[in-house]
Scaffold this active site. Structure first.
Site, PDB file in Angstrom:
ATOM      1  N   LYS A 181     -12.891  -1.565   6.004  1.00 28.84           N
ATOM      2  CA  LYS A 181     -12.126  -2.385   6.953  1.00 28.84           C
ATOM      3  C   LYS A 181     -12.593  -2.465   8.331  1.00 28.84           C
ATOM      4  O   LYS A 181     -13.189  -3.367   8.983  1.00 28.84           O
ATOM      5  CB  LYS A 181     -10.533  -2.163   6.895  1.00 28.84           C
ATOM      6  CG  LYS A 181      -9.592  -2.666   5.890  1.00 28.84           C
ATOM      7  CD  LYS A 181      -9.977  -2.048   4.542  1.00 28.84           C
ATOM      8  CE  LYS A 181      -9.185  -2.761   3.444  1.00 28.84           C
ATOM      9  NZ  LYS A 181      -8.288  -1.940   2.679  1.00 28.84           N
ATOM     10  N   TRP A 238       0.907  -1.163  -0.121  1.00 24.42           N
ATOM     11  CA  TRP A 238      -0.091  -0.128   0.172  1.00 24.42           C
ATOM     12  C   TRP A 238       0.941   0.994   0.008  1.00 24.42           C
ATOM     13  O   TRP A 238       0.493   2.296  -0.528  1.00 24.42           O
ATOM     14  CB  TRP A 238      -0.958  -0.054   1.066  1.00 24.42           C
ATOM     15  CG  TRP A 238      -2.102  -1.100   1.026  1.00 24.42           C
ATOM     16  CD1 TRP A 238      -2.271  -2.159   1.490  1.00 24.42           C
ATOM     17  CD2 TRP A 238      -3.009  -1.090  -0.143  1.00 24.42           C
ATOM     18  NE1 TRP A 238      -3.425  -2.991   1.132  1.00 24.42           N
ATOM     19  CE2 TRP A 238      -4.010  -2.392   0.040  1.00 24.42           C
ATOM     20  CE3 TRP A 238      -3.266  -0.141  -1.196  1.00 24.42           C
ATOM     21  CZ2 TRP A 238      -4.949  -2.476  -0.734  1.00 24.42           C
ATOM     22  CZ3 TRP A 238      -4.497  -0.322  -2.113  1.00 24.42           C
ATOM     23  CH2 TRP A 238      -5.113  -1.684  -1.953  1.00 24.42           C
ATOM     24  N   ASP A 248      -1.695   6.796   6.135  1.00 24.95           N
ATOM     25  CA  ASP A 248      -3.119   5.735   5.532  1.00 24.95           C
ATOM     26  C   ASP A 248      -3.470   4.833   6.743  1.00 24.95           C
ATOM     27  O   ASP A 248      -2.951   3.762   6.931  1.00 24.95           O
ATOM     28  CB  ASP A 248      -2.467   5.253   4.300  1.00 24.95           C
ATOM     29  CG  ASP A 248      -3.531   3.958   3.878  1.00 24.95           C
ATOM     30  OD1 ASP A 248      -4.554   4.094   4.345  1.00 24.95           O
ATOM     31  OD2 ASP A 248      -3.325   3.618   2.759  1.00 24.95           O
TER      32      ASP A 248
HETATM   33  C1  PLP Z   1      -7.615  -1.345   1.619  1.00 24.47           C
HETATM   34  C2  PLP Z   1      -6.748  -0.315   1.816  1.00 24.47           C
HETATM   35  C3  PLP Z   1      -6.406   0.416   0.478  1.00 24.47           C
HETATM   36  C4  PLP Z   1      -7.184   0.665  -0.659  1.00 24.47           C
HETATM   37  O1  PLP Z   1      -8.460   1.130  -0.216  1.00 24.47           O
HETATM   38  P1  PLP Z   1      -9.537   1.430  -1.384  1.00 24.47           P
HETATM   39  O2  PLP Z   1     -10.815   1.977  -0.547  1.00 24.47           O
HETATM   40  O3  PLP Z   1      -9.944   0.209  -2.089  1.00 24.47           O
HETATM   41  O4  PLP Z   1      -8.814   2.468  -2.483  1.00 24.47           O
HETATM   42  C5  PLP Z   1      -5.232   1.536   0.839  1.00 24.47           C
HETATM   43  N1  PLP Z   1      -4.410   1.337   1.800  1.00 24.47           N
HETATM   44  C6  PLP Z   1      -4.838   0.452   2.849  1.00 24.47           C
HETATM   45  C7  PLP Z   1      -3.694   0.334   3.910  1.00 24.47           C
HETATM   46  C8  PLP Z   1      -5.655  -0.468   2.678  1.00 24.47           C
HETATM   47  O5  PLP Z   1      -5.986  -1.544   3.589  1.00 24.47           O
END
Ligand code: PLP
Length: 360
Positions: free
Chosen positions: A196, A101, A172
């Site tokens: 999540k 990521w 993030d």
């Molecule tokens: C799931 C995830 C993403 C991507 O998220 P989207 O909503 O599908 O763009 C980005 N960073 C992390 C750490 C994630 O777990």
């Protein structure tokens, strides 16, 4: 029958919140309509969005000098929106690379022509650890330092907050937000896709410090412009109404359980039980350094990798679903977000014990 869903995202949500949503679905607040069908500009939904924001502020203890934005486009959209809003052309930005990521966030910043400096890259460990806190050297002239507190695919989580000095820290938090208390004031900007730990996909929450607003590059599309979105209370266009509503229900559930300190206690206990079992087993293994193990995503291997498909299929038949590892790494992965009860983790451990007995 509800299963224990170990998916990395969209992920298991608390049944308590889903049950409230179900009971209100066809007649929300006596409107004779569902929340999916009401105007986002009507007083009921405006009040609902304000309440969700207020709950988020309380649960996360968001200081007054931060704006909470309810956006769309997922965390991936923020990979592009953050450089658009926080940098000028040619600026330098610092990144910590701990897995897939953070790699995507780096790629997006590079695509905007920024000078990207990766101040720590954990490639040498095959992305199974985090850099030593005192090894990080942040360029004081960087527009921001970006890192990924929890790498969802590798199951690698920071046990500390990187020190960025005066440089805004951008994080993030997609797969670890609401899992434990954080000090929002440590950050310039926090963002997280909801799917999540916070609700359905389609909603992305960005929490940004006031002084970082008003810097968007000329030509930034309005829906990606934090200042414009903040000025419009995240309703420049139609917001993801159901996501905002469900986030409110989930935040009530978190608050009722005792807030983030209680969540942290639950999550720590679940993670300790699962890692403890894996470490004690001679059959299963987890490759991540002990101080960098995620509380949320637990990848694991079995000695006989040829049985991975069998493991995943038999687990699903036993009501333990979505245990296949990410397609890029194989093996298995158990995502044990807030909504996964301790009973679910124990059921997984019991299944793993039995599977090893039969196949080990
Ligand atoms: C799931 C995830 C993403 C991507 O998220 P989207 O909503 O599908 O763009 C980005 N960073 C992390 C750490 C994630 O777990």
């Amino acid at each position: 029958m509800r299963v224990y869903n170990f998916s990395a995202g969209p992920a298991m949500l608390p049944i308590e919140a889903l049950t409230v949503a179900q009971s209100e679905l066809t007649d929300w607040k006596g409107s004779g309509m569902s929340v999916l069908e009401v105007s986002h500009r009507g007083k009921d939904f405006v009040a609902c969005a304000a309440e969700t924001e207020q709950l988020l502020r309380e649960v996360l203890a968001v200081p007054d000098n931060y704006r909470v934005l309810f956006l769309q486009g997922g965390a991936s959209g923020q990979f592009d929106a953050i450089p658009l809003n926080l940098t000028a052309a040619g600026d330098r930005v610092d990144f910590i690379k701990t897995g897939q990521w953070s790699a995507k966030a780096i790629k997006a910043a590079k695509a905007q022509g920024l000078e990207v400096s990766v101040i720590a890259d954990q490639a040498a460990s095959n992305y199974t650890d985090t850099p030593a806190a005192d090894s990080l050297v942040v360029d004081p002239s960087a527009a921001y330092l970006h890192y990924t507190p929890n790498e969802t695919i590798g199951g690698v989580e920071f046990g500390y907050v990187p020190a960025a000095g005066e440089v805004p820290l951008v994080a993030d938090f997609s797969s670890t937000i609401l899992s434990r208390p954080i000090n929002v004031a440590d950050y310039g900007l926090i963002y997280a896709g909801a799917q999540k730990n916070m609700g359905p996909s389609g909603l992305c929450v960005t929490i940004v410090r006031d002084d970082l607003l008003g810097r968007a590059r000329p030509g930034t599309p309005s829906i990606w412009n934090y200042s414009e979105m903040a000025a419009a209370d995240s309703m420049l266009n139609t917001p993801p109404t159901f996501g905002v509503y469900l986030l409110g229900l989930i935040l009530k559930w978190v608050a009722d359980l005792g807030g983030l300190p209680a969540m942290a206690e639950r999550n720590r206990a679940k993670a300790e039980a699962l890692y403890g079992f894996i470490d004690a087993s001679g059959y299963y293994s987890n490759p991540v350094a002990a101080d960098s193990r995620s509380w949320m995503n637990v990848p694991f291997l079995q000695a006989n990798a040829e049985l991975d498909k069998t493991f995943v299929a038999e687990a699903a038949a036993a009501g333990l679903t979505n245990l296949a590892g990410h397609r890029s790494v194989g093996g298995m992965r158990a995502s044990i977000y807030n909504a996964m009860p301790a009973e679910g983790v124990q059921a997984l451990i019991d299944f793993m014990t039995d599977f090893e007995r039969r196949n080990g």
